[in-house]
Design a protein around this motif. Structure first.
Motif, PDB file in Angstrom:
ATOM      1  N   PHE A   6       0.826  -1.197   0.000  1.00  0.00           N
ATOM      2  CA  PHE A   6       0.000   0.000   0.000  1.00  0.00           C
ATOM      3  C   PHE A   6       0.865   1.254   0.000  1.00  0.00           C
ATOM      4  CE2 PHE A   6      -2.292   3.440   2.098  1.00  0.00           C
ATOM      5  CZ  PHE A   6      -3.427   3.506   1.307  1.00  0.00           C
ATOM      6  N   ASP A   7       1.935   1.252   0.781  1.00  0.00           N
ATOM      7  CA  ASP A   7       2.819   2.412   0.851  1.00  0.00           C
ATOM      8  C   ASP A   7       3.413   2.722  -0.512  1.00  0.00           C
ATOM      9  OD1 ASP A   7       2.392   2.728   3.563  1.00  0.00           O
ATOM     10  OD2 ASP A   7       4.142   1.550   4.140  1.00  0.00           O
ATOM     11  N   THR A   8       3.886   1.715  -1.217  1.00  0.00           N
ATOM     12  CA  THR A   8       4.502   1.916  -2.525  1.00  0.00           C
ATOM     13  C   THR A   8       3.472   2.407  -3.532  1.00  0.00           C
ATOM     14  OG1 THR A   8       6.117   0.177  -2.063  1.00  0.00           O
ATOM     15  CG2 THR A   8       5.836   0.820  -4.368  1.00  0.00           C
ATOM     16  N   ARG A   9       2.320   1.784  -3.565  1.00  0.00           N
ATOM     17  CA  ARG A   9       1.256   2.209  -4.479  1.00  0.00           C
ATOM     18  C   ARG A   9       0.852   3.648  -4.188  1.00  0.00           C
ATOM     19  NH1 ARG A   9      -4.341   2.432  -5.079  1.00  0.00           N
ATOM     20  NH2 ARG A   9      -5.107   1.676  -7.107  1.00  0.00           N
ATOM     21  N   GLU A  10       0.659   3.956  -2.925  1.00  0.00           N
ATOM     22  CA  GLU A  10       0.269   5.306  -2.515  1.00  0.00           C
ATOM     23  C   GLU A  10       1.349   6.316  -2.883  1.00  0.00           C
ATOM     24  OE1 GLU A  10      -2.464   8.012  -0.622  1.00  0.00           O
ATOM     25  OE2 GLU A  10      -2.674   6.000  -1.432  1.00  0.00           O
ATOM     26  N   HIS A  11       2.599   5.948  -2.695  1.00  0.00           N
ATOM     27  CA  HIS A  11       3.717   6.836  -3.036  1.00  0.00           C
ATOM     28  C   HIS A  11       3.747   7.139  -4.537  1.00  0.00           C
ATOM     29  CE1 HIS A  11       7.592   8.758  -2.920  1.00  0.00           C
ATOM     30  NE2 HIS A  11       8.122   7.828  -3.717  1.00  0.00           N
ATOM     31  N   ILE A  12       3.517   6.129  -5.352  1.00  0.00           N
ATOM     32  CA  ILE A  12       3.480   6.338  -6.809  1.00  0.00           C
ATOM     33  C   ILE A  12       2.323   7.269  -7.169  1.00  0.00           C
ATOM     34  CG2 ILE A  12       3.130   5.227  -9.047  1.00  0.00           C
ATOM     35  CD1 ILE A  12       4.480   2.705  -7.841  1.00  0.00           C
ATOM     36  N   LEU A  13       1.158   7.056  -6.570  1.00  0.00           N
ATOM     37  CA  LEU A  13      -0.010   7.898  -6.858  1.00  0.00           C
ATOM     38  C   LEU A  13       0.216   9.339  -6.410  1.00  0.00           C
ATOM     39  CD1 LEU A  13      -2.853   5.410  -5.889  1.00  0.00           C
ATOM     40  CD2 LEU A  13      -2.402   6.319  -8.176  1.00  0.00           C
ATOM     41  N   THR A  14       0.786   9.516  -5.231  1.00  0.00           N
ATOM     42  CA  THR A  14       1.058  10.867  -4.728  1.00  0.00           C
ATOM     43  C   THR A  14       2.045  11.594  -5.630  1.00  0.00           C
ATOM     44  OG1 THR A  14       0.656  10.162  -2.446  1.00  0.00           O
ATOM     45  CG2 THR A  14       1.917  12.184  -2.745  1.00  0.00           C
ATOM     46  N   THR A  15       3.103  10.914  -5.995  1.00  0.00           N
ATOM     47  CA  THR A  15       4.117  11.510  -6.865  1.00  0.00           C
ATOM     48  C   THR A  15       3.515  11.837  -8.232  1.00  0.00           C
ATOM     49  OG1 THR A  15       5.821  10.218  -5.733  1.00  0.00           O
ATOM     50  CG2 THR A  15       6.413  11.182  -7.869  1.00  0.00           C
ATOM     51  N   GLY A  16       2.730  10.918  -8.764  1.00  0.00           N
ATOM     52  CA  GLY A  16       2.101  11.139 -10.056  1.00  0.00           C
ATOM     53  C   GLY A  16       1.156  12.320 -10.042  1.00  0.00           C
ATOM     54  N   GLU A  17       0.387  12.459  -8.968  1.00  0.00           N
ATOM     55  CA  GLU A  17      -0.532  13.599  -8.868  1.00  0.00           C
ATOM     56  C   GLU A  17       0.242  14.915  -8.881  1.00  0.00           C
ATOM     57  OE1 GLU A  17      -3.701  15.552  -5.747  1.00  0.00           O
ATOM     58  OE2 GLU A  17      -3.585  13.370  -5.843  1.00  0.00           O
ATOM     59  N   GLN A  18       1.326  14.973  -8.115  1.00  0.00           N
ATOM     60  CA  GLN A  18       2.137  16.197  -8.090  1.00  0.00           C
ATOM     61  C   GLN A  18       2.690  16.532  -9.474  1.00  0.00           C
ATOM     62  OE1 GLN A  18       4.967  15.070  -5.101  1.00  0.00           O
ATOM     63  NE2 GLN A  18       3.587  15.531  -3.390  1.00  0.00           N
ATOM     64  N   LEU A  19       3.162  15.526 -10.183  1.00  0.00           N
ATOM     65  CA  LEU A  19       3.705  15.751 -11.521  1.00  0.00           C
ATOM     66  C   LEU A  19       2.603  16.135 -12.510  1.00  0.00           C
ATOM     67  CD1 LEU A  19       6.280  12.818 -11.744  1.00  0.00           C
ATOM     68  CD2 LEU A  19       6.795  15.262 -11.532  1.00  0.00           C
ATOM     69  N   ARG A  23       2.571  19.300 -14.905  1.00  0.00           N
ATOM     70  CA  ARG A  23       2.857  19.104 -16.322  1.00  0.00           C
ATOM     71  C   ARG A  23       1.665  18.639 -17.154  1.00  0.00           C
ATOM     72  NH1 ARG A  23       7.062  18.069 -13.406  1.00  0.00           N
ATOM     73  NH2 ARG A  23       9.227  18.303 -14.022  1.00  0.00           N
ATOM     74  N   GLY A  24       0.686  18.030 -16.520  1.00  0.00           N
ATOM     75  CA  GLY A  24      -0.390  17.397 -17.269  1.00  0.00           C
ATOM     76  C   GLY A  24      -0.143  15.895 -17.349  1.00  0.00           C
ATOM     77  N   PHE A  25      -1.194  15.160 -17.658  1.00  0.00           N
ATOM     78  CA  PHE A  25      -1.102  13.700 -17.657  1.00  0.00           C
ATOM     79  C   PHE A  25      -0.225  13.189 -18.793  1.00  0.00           C
ATOM     80  CE2 PHE A  25      -2.778   9.454 -18.767  1.00  0.00           C
ATOM     81  CZ  PHE A  25      -2.530   8.813 -17.560  1.00  0.00           C
ATOM     82  N   HIS A  26      -0.451  13.695 -19.991  1.00  0.00           N
ATOM     83  CA  HIS A  26       0.286  13.172 -21.146  1.00  0.00           C
ATOM     84  C   HIS A  26       1.742  13.629 -21.150  1.00  0.00           C
ATOM     85  CE1 HIS A  26      -3.143  11.192 -22.802  1.00  0.00           C
ATOM     86  NE2 HIS A  26      -3.858  12.284 -22.660  1.00  0.00           N
ATOM     87  N   ALA A  27       2.022  14.799 -20.595  1.00  0.00           N
ATOM     88  CA  ALA A  27       3.407  15.290 -20.557  1.00  0.00           C
ATOM     89  C   ALA A  27       4.239  14.578 -19.500  1.00  0.00           C
ATOM     90  CB  ALA A  27       3.427  16.790 -20.300  1.00  0.00           C
ATOM     91  N   MET A  28       3.560  13.944 -18.539  1.00  0.00           N
ATOM     92  CA  MET A  28       4.282  13.201 -17.511  1.00  0.00           C
ATOM     93  C   MET A  28       4.642  11.826 -18.056  1.00  0.00           C
ATOM     94  SD  MET A  28       2.947  11.595 -13.934  1.00  0.00           S
ATOM     95  CE  MET A  28       2.096  10.335 -14.881  1.00  0.00           C
ATOM     96  N   GLY A  29       5.909  11.599 -18.283  1.00  0.00           N
ATOM     97  CA  GLY A  29       6.344  10.295 -18.754  1.00  0.00           C
ATOM     98  C   GLY A  29       6.513   9.321 -17.607  1.00  0.00           C
ATOM     99  N   LEU A  30       6.354   8.034 -17.906  1.00  0.00           N
ATOM    100  CA  LEU A  30       6.517   7.020 -16.868  1.00  0.00           C
ATOM    101  C   LEU A  30       7.947   6.986 -16.339  1.00  0.00           C
ATOM    102  CD1 LEU A  30       4.398   3.954 -18.043  1.00  0.00           C
ATOM    103  CD2 LEU A  30       3.899   5.626 -16.264  1.00  0.00           C
ATOM    104  N   ILE A  31       8.921   7.203 -17.203  1.00  0.00           N
ATOM    105  CA  ILE A  31      10.317   7.212 -16.750  1.00  0.00           C
ATOM    106  C   ILE A  31      10.528   8.321 -15.728  1.00  0.00           C
ATOM    107  CG2 ILE A  31      12.710   7.602 -17.472  1.00  0.00           C
ATOM    108  CD1 ILE A  31      11.966   6.169 -20.114  1.00  0.00           C
ATOM    109  N   GLU A  32       9.965   9.502 -16.022  1.00  0.00           N
ATOM    110  CA  GLU A  32      10.075  10.619 -15.082  1.00  0.00           C
ATOM    111  C   GLU A  32       9.389  10.287 -13.766  1.00  0.00           C
ATOM    112  OE1 GLU A  32       8.896  15.363 -14.839  1.00  0.00           O
ATOM    113  OE2 GLU A  32       7.749  14.040 -16.151  1.00  0.00           O
ATOM    114  N   LEU A  33       8.174   9.739 -13.848  1.00  0.00           N
ATOM    115  CA  LEU A  33       7.432   9.378 -12.636  1.00  0.00           C
ATOM    116  C   LEU A  33       8.226   8.396 -11.784  1.00  0.00           C
ATOM    117  CD1 LEU A  33       4.972   9.077 -10.767  1.00  0.00           C
ATOM    118  CD2 LEU A  33       3.989   7.491 -12.438  1.00  0.00           C
ATOM    119  N   LEU A  34       8.760   7.352 -12.414  1.00  0.00           N
ATOM    120  CA  LEU A  34       9.497   6.331 -11.670  1.00  0.00           C
ATOM    121  C   LEU A  34      10.777   6.894 -11.073  1.00  0.00           C
ATOM    122  CD1 LEU A  34       8.931   3.358 -14.119  1.00  0.00           C
ATOM    123  CD2 LEU A  34       7.728   3.827 -11.982  1.00  0.00           C
TER     124      LEU A  34
END
Length: 197
Positions: A6-19, A23-34
């Motif tokens: 749960f912590d890892t999933r939540e961390h990815i979601l939190t980071t993704g929301e901030q990005l 930047r927007g959804f399409h401008a946020m690349g998965l490599i950048e998110l990770l």
């Protein structure tokens, strides 16, 4: 210390929301998110089947928090529900002014961007918006029962108009880099919710 699933999933979601807000959804690349989240690619696909599935989960999480915050704020006070709704939007306006942030909320950022490109994300946005409108409708109905709000013909229509007004004003403030659209929206919400004569 080992993190849980749960912590890892939540961390990815939190980071993704901030990005996404930046930047927007399409401008946020998965490599950048990770990279920003500091998790391996395999972890992302362990939790999310695709970037779109991640987007749906992110929106569901965002609206769940938004809805919980709104309900908590309205339920925290057993008195005048009309005033509580007004106080909620006034507090939102003050927070916006204090933070001087025109990044906007996730729903403002993603609504126009993803609605024509991802049906699952559009459905998540629609469901989240409807939950907020339903909570506002309930608060306005309580205010009428308390006789703190003038009788309106349809509380749901008024709640939807308030939500649309605030969402639109948030977008216009983002476009103009000016708080005045939100200040005008706040004044209009006051006019839409008149106290009994």
């Amino acid at each position: 210390m080992k993190t849980t699933r749960f912590d890892t999933r939540e961390h990815i979601l939190t980071t993704g929301e901030q990005l996404c807000v930046q930047r927007g959804f399409h401008a946020m690349g998965l490599i950048e998110l990770l990279k920003v989240a500091g998790v391996p690619k395999g972890s992302f696909y362990h939790y999310f089947a695709s970037k779109e599935a991640f987007g749906v989960a992110m929106l569901e999480r965002y609206f769940a928090h938004y809805h919980q915050q709104l309900r908590g704020y309205l339920d925290d006070h057993q008195g005048d529900q009309r005033q509580r709704v007004l106080d909620y939007y006034h507090q939102s306006l003050q927070t916006f002014c204090q933070e001087s942030s025109f990044a906007g909320c996730l729903s403002v950022k993603l609504s126009a961007e993803v609605c024509d490109l991802s049906e699952p994300m559009r459905i998540a946005l629609d469901a989240g918006s409807k939950a907020i409108i339903a909570t506002l409708t309930s608060a306005l109905q309580k205010a009428q029962q308390q006789q703190t709000l003038q009788r309106v013909s349809n509380a749901e229509d008024v709640a939807q108009n308030i939500y649309m007004l605030w969402l639109g004003a948030s977008l216009l403030s983002k476009i103009s880099r000016d708080v005045r659209p939100l200040e005008n929206a706040w004044q209009q919400i006051n006019l839409m919710l008149p106290a009994p004569l």
